[in-house]
Scaffold this active site. Structure first.
Site, PDB file in Angstrom:
ATOM      1  N   HIS A 211       0.799  -1.233   0.000  1.00  0.00           N
ATOM      2  CA  HIS A 211       0.000   0.000   0.000  1.00  0.00           C
ATOM      3  C   HIS A 211       0.835   1.288   0.000  1.00  0.00           C
ATOM      4  O   HIS A 211       0.763   2.085  -0.930  1.00  0.00           O
ATOM      5  CB  HIS A 211      -0.901   0.031   1.239  1.00  0.00           C
ATOM      6  CG  HIS A 211      -1.801  -1.146   1.380  1.00  0.00           C
ATOM      7  ND1 HIS A 211      -2.941  -1.354   0.619  1.00  0.00           N
ATOM      8  CD2 HIS A 211      -1.728  -2.211   2.224  1.00  0.00           C
ATOM      9  CE1 HIS A 211      -3.532  -2.480   0.992  1.00  0.00           C
ATOM     10  NE2 HIS A 211      -2.818  -3.015   1.961  1.00  0.00           N
TER      11      HIS A 211
HETATM   12  O1  RIB Z   1      -4.860  -0.150   4.748  1.00  0.00           O
HETATM   13  C1  RIB Z   1      -3.470  -0.098   4.527  1.00  0.00           C
HETATM   14  C2  RIB Z   1      -2.841   0.959   5.362  1.00  0.00           C
HETATM   15  O2  RIB Z   1      -3.028   0.678   6.755  1.00  0.00           O
HETATM   16  C3  RIB Z   1      -1.313   1.034   5.186  1.00  0.00           C
HETATM   17  O3  RIB Z   1      -0.870   2.332   5.420  1.00  0.00           O
HETATM   18  C4  RIB Z   1      -0.801   0.103   6.257  1.00  0.00           C
HETATM   19  O4  RIB Z   1       0.516   0.455   6.684  1.00  0.00           O
HETATM   20  C5  RIB Z   1      -1.778   0.397   7.373  1.00  0.00           C
HETATM   21  O5  RIB Z   1      -1.321   1.539   8.062  1.00  0.00           O
END
Ligand code: RIB
Ligand code: CA
Length: 325
Positions: free
Chosen positions: A254
């Site tokens: 992500h």
């Molecule tokens: O949903 C994904 C996000 O939530 C990313 O930033 C991961 O590190 C968590 O913080």
């Protein structure tokens, strides 16, 4: 633009960047990616927030990423230990008790910078050249929200805010409709959405299209340097949860998509839309509601990225990790 006197080429200006983060496995990959890109990114500081794990661990992990990238020149400021209003939640089930499954952590030598992340954000953005600083948000948006509440005039220093968070077409990853960063502090996201800053979201809609694969992980492993070994060890653990939950052959990275977007925005596509976040208690708590077809004719307040070049992302990530030890 600045002129390269050697080649006469016109180099793009560097991006003046603050990265707000809750490391976190994918945060660390994003931080290594960014710290390996000094030609394009002038990283002013890392600011940490509670999210995936508690603040003491996210702050240590940010310092670890800095050490692994050989970039102890970048200060780390610790920020908010809890969300604006809701009860804190964490994601130790995904990221591990230390926030970095798959590797052994240690206490990095250089400590935290003096002062809080919120004070750093206010002081820096109030004295910055107009609209000169980009803020990348890789976790709950608590720090920036607190800074905006305390001193709304900081918007003068902000060029744009690029957020990893939210979900529309994809559905949620912490509830059927909510993504973790928004669910962890929807009130903070609301403050940022309403602040009027230039805002880009990289939601699950795009991060779930940019997935690891065996060949992509092999591509990184083939670098055979310390950074690639760390990233492979981190990702091999981190992607297990999503692969099992969604029944897919790879997992998203992500937060690293935010760095790729800053470095090579042409890898991504999206649309400027109206986004609101639901901060009411109930089944849609933390949901981002995106008016993709402009049905309500409401003011458009964010660029919503919904697609990206997955192989282009992994090629860029690999190329930058190759620059590290
Ligand atoms: O949903 C994904 C996000 O939530 C990313 O930033 C991961 O590190 C968590 O913080
Ligand atoms: Ca994160």
């Amino acid at each position: 633009m600045s002129l390269n006197t050697a080649t006469g080429a016109r180099a793009a200006e560097k991006i003046e960047l603050i990265i707000d983060t809750d490391p976190g496995a994918d945060d660390v990959v994003a931080l290594l990616f960014a710290l390996a890109s000094p030609d394009e990114l002038n990283i002013r500081a890392l600011t940490t927030v509670a999210g995936n794990v508690r603040l003491d661990k996210t702050s240590r992990n940010a310092r670890l990423a800095r050490e692994w990238a050989g970039r102890e020149d970048v200060p780390v400021y610790a920020g908010a230990p809890k969300p604006l209003m809701r009860t804190p939640i964490y994601a130790e089930d995904i990221h591990g008790k230390e926030g970095l499954s798959g590797i052994t952590v240690h206490e990095p030598r250089p400590g935290l910078a003096d002062g809080s992340a919120v004070t750093y954000l206010i002081d820096t953005l109030m004295t910055a050249e107009p609209h000169s600083i980009t803020v990348a948000m890789l976790g709950p948006q608590t720090n920036l929200a607190l800074a905006l509440i305390q001193q709304p005039k900081i918007v003068q220093g902000i060029k744009q805010v690029v957020v990893m968070g939210g979900a529309h077409f994809n559905g949620g990853n912490i509830t059927p409709v909510a993504e973790f960063n928004l669910f962890a502090d929807p009130h903070a996201a609301e403050v940022v959405l309403k602040s009027g800053v230039r805002l880009t979201y990289l939601p699950l809609d795009v991060t779930h299209k940019i997935l690891t694969s065996e060949s992509r992980l092999r591509q990184i492993a083939a670098l055979d340097n310390t950074a690639s070994k760390l990233v492979c060890a981190i990702l091999n653990e981190y992607i297990k949860g999503d692969m099992e939950h969604y029944g897919i052959a790879g997992g998203p990275v992500h937060d690293a998509t935010v760095i790729a977007y800053l470095l090579k925005p042409g890898l991504f596509s999206g649309r400027t839309v109206n986004v609101v976040v639901d901060s009411r208690e109930g089944p849609t708590f933390g949901q981002t509601i995106v008016d993709w077809y402009d049905t309500l004719k409401a003011p458009k307040n964010a660029f919503w990225v919904e697609s990206g070049d997955a192989q282009g992302f992994f090629d860029l990530l690999t190329e930058r990790l190759a620059r590290l030890k």
